[in-house]
Design a protein around this motif. Sequence first.
Motif, PDB file in Angstrom:
ATOM      1  N   ASP A 126       5.142   4.885   5.657  1.00  0.00           N
ATOM      2  CA  ASP A 126       4.474   3.897   4.495  1.00  0.00           C
ATOM      3  C   ASP A 126       5.337   2.850   4.426  1.00  0.00           C
ATOM      4  OD1 ASP A 126       2.368   3.330   2.052  1.00  0.00           O
ATOM      5  OD2 ASP A 126       3.969   3.068   1.401  1.00  0.00           O
ATOM      6  N   GLY A 138      -0.046   9.363   7.251  1.00  0.00           N
ATOM      7  CA  GLY A 138      -0.391   8.331   5.865  1.00  0.00           C
ATOM      8  C   GLY A 138      -1.213   8.307   4.958  1.00  0.00           C
ATOM      9  N   VAL A 180      -3.530   4.626   6.588  1.00  0.00           N
ATOM     10  CA  VAL A 180      -2.129   4.311   7.638  1.00  0.00           C
ATOM     11  C   VAL A 180      -2.643   3.586   8.717  1.00  0.00           C
ATOM     12  CG1 VAL A 180      -2.868   6.070   9.280  1.00  0.00           C
ATOM     13  CG2 VAL A 180      -0.356   5.421   8.557  1.00  0.00           C
TER      14      VAL A 180
END
Length: 276
Positions: free
Chosen positions: A12, A98, A101
């Motif tokens: 992240d 993520g 992501v």
Amino acid sequence: MTWHLGRLAAFDTETTGVDVETDRIVTAAVDARGGGMEPEAGEWLADPGVEIPVEAYNVHKISTEHAREHGDPAEQVVHEVTAELAAQVVKGGAAIVGHNVAFDLTLLDRECRRYGLPTLHDRLDGHPLHVIDTRVLDQHAVPYRRRVSEKQGARQLITLAQFYGLPWDDEAAHGCSYDAVAAARIAWRIGQLAHSRRRDWPERVLAERRLRFHAFRDLTLAELHALQVELAAEQAAGLQKHFRKTDPNAVVDGSWPLRPSVEPTATTDEPEGATA
């Protein structure tokens, strides 16, 4: 081994804004766990070399002054983060995980190009990149979840954490390490639901309509990645159709997990900002 039980490298970033072509990384986290190996975690603070807008500060609470005083040079951070992700893929066989992501991976790609560094793909030495996006998976598995409130959307990270029965700390949220780990835990819960019987699902899950967790059952990482490419394109097309009800020219990019690089078009007879 089912896909959610392997090595997961949660990733992240917190940034100066939401434009992958022009904005910069302020903080980044890579938190790898699972797969029978010891956890590994790293977090970076960068001096992005530009002012951090107040809108971005209001999200992650990192000021321009703080980043300049305590952050490492942006080029160094971009290199180290990319190298760590590549190592997790090449040496650990990890999938990168993520929430939304594609944004973080695309921004990292653009940062590498900005500084003339090898991109993540350049560093993989032929190893396949497998990505797990909790936003893409959740939207397919729970297609009709409604907004929680006027301020809390159906696909926000906090909403998913609550839905999948995970704790949430408002003070820690929007820190890249916290958000990365939350995404990894959500991915694990989605995998757990995909590989369990419907009658064993929690009541809060069963309360939703037309659940499709079993679409992710018994897939290899490669198969799950390929399925998400299709799902992300379908989801973007649906969102674009919705936006075009009010804006006929709305475009939603369905590329996943990396948006194509857009090279500037040089012109001599058109105004600045025009495209060929």
